[in-house]
Write an enzyme that holds these catalytic residues in place. Structure first.
Site, PDB file in Angstrom:
ATOM      1  N   HIS A 136       0.985  -1.237   0.066  1.00  0.00           N
ATOM      2  CA  HIS A 136       0.080   0.137  -0.143  1.00  0.00           C
ATOM      3  C   HIS A 136       0.909   1.456  -0.082  1.00  0.00           C
ATOM      4  CE1 HIS A 136       0.816   0.686   4.406  1.00  0.00           C
ATOM      5  NE2 HIS A 136       0.911  -0.719   4.421  1.00  0.00           N
ATOM      6  N   ASP A 137       0.236   2.409  -0.530  1.00  0.00           N
ATOM      7  CA  ASP A 137       0.980   3.657  -0.689  1.00  0.00           C
ATOM      8  C   ASP A 137       2.369   3.668  -1.331  1.00  0.00           C
ATOM      9  OD1 ASP A 137      -1.268   4.974   0.994  1.00  0.00           O
ATOM     10  OD2 ASP A 137      -0.575   3.238   2.381  1.00  0.00           O
ATOM     11  N   GLY A 189       5.220  -1.003   2.563  1.00  0.00           N
ATOM     12  CA  GLY A 189       4.257   0.166   2.671  1.00  0.00           C
ATOM     13  C   GLY A 189       4.843   1.468   2.337  1.00  0.00           C
TER      14      GLY A 189
END
Length: 256
Positions: free
Chosen positions: A119-120, A137
């Site tokens: 994520h991200d 992340g």
């Protein structure tokens, strides 16, 4: 173009020439642009936008919920550019509200089998992640960077353009542009001159980068002193200016 055994949600938006193989599942809020081919047994969850002429192989999972205990079903996104090749068993997750709510992948990248983009993350263009490489992340991965097989990257780490990691590297701090790392523990091992040559970086620029590497890693200088010395020699060199800018914005310290 869509195999009758595939499941495509009525709210998915697909260009007319998108190909989808059997048993793939395309969820709501998924956008797929023209020329993209989806193999069999692929799962794509939205909100996800996929650009043009991508090739996604079987058994990949794209746009799934982030593996973050703070995630609570917020609406977040994954965006993928054009002409990427995503091989078998790759996983790519959407962002979280703790960052920008977006995982962003550029164009012309190669993600080999079993790679993971958490994520991200923000990935540039012309990146290669070899088999089993995984980034945690909030990692930022610059243009033309190469992660060798089974490289592991700690969350919030920045990896500069044209950097290179050897097989099995464990990266826990930022890697400046053009630098090669490897070994156990992972340490810097010169500059990625071969990668730069292959992409048309002039020899004089490569010589300047080699000098900058010596200032940063061989002269026993504090980081701030090394940055100032590199800044003095940067002149009109975009490459050295990029390196200095990267070093002035490191978030986890650099691998030295």
């Amino acid at each position: 173009m869509i195999d009758p055994r595939a499941v495509v949600h009525i709210n998915a938006e697909l260009a007319d020439d998108v190909k989808i193989g059997p048993f793939s599942v395309i969820g709501p809020d998924v956008q797929i642009d023209s020329g993209t081919e989806i193999g069999p047994h692929v799962v794509i969850k939205g909100p996800t936008a996929i650009g043009k002429d991508n090739t996604i192989y079987q058994f990949t999972s794209i746009g799934e919920d982030p593996q973050d205990k703070k995630y609570a079903d917020e609406i977040t996104r994954l965006e993928i550019g054009d002409r990427n090749v995503i091989r078998e068993f790759c996983t790519m997750h959407r962002g979280t509200q703790q960052d920008q709510g977006l995982t962003l992948i550029g164009s012309d990248n190669l993600f080999m089998a079993y790679t993971h983009v958490a994520h991200d993350c923000v990935i540039g263009d012309n990146v290669i992640m070899a088999n089993g490489a995984s980034i945690a992340g909030h990692v930022h991965l610059g243009d033309h960077a190469i992660l060798g097989g089974f490289t592991l990257v700690h969350q919030f780490t920045q990896i500069g353009e044209y950097s290179f990691s050897a097989m099995g590297s464990a990266i826990t701090q930022d890697i400046p542009p053009y630098v090669m790392v490897g070994g156990r523990p992972t340490r810097p091992h010169g500059i990625n001159s071969v990668g730069m040559e292959r992409n048309g970086v002039p020899p004089e620029v490569i010589r300047q980068i080699r000098k900058a590497y010596k200032i940063l890693y061989k002269n026993n200088l504090r980081l701030e002193d090394a940055i100032e010395e590199m800044e003095d020699m940067a002149g009109e060199s975009n490459e050295l200016s990029n390196m200095v800018s990267f070093l002035r914005n490191v978030t986890r310290g650099i691998l030295r």
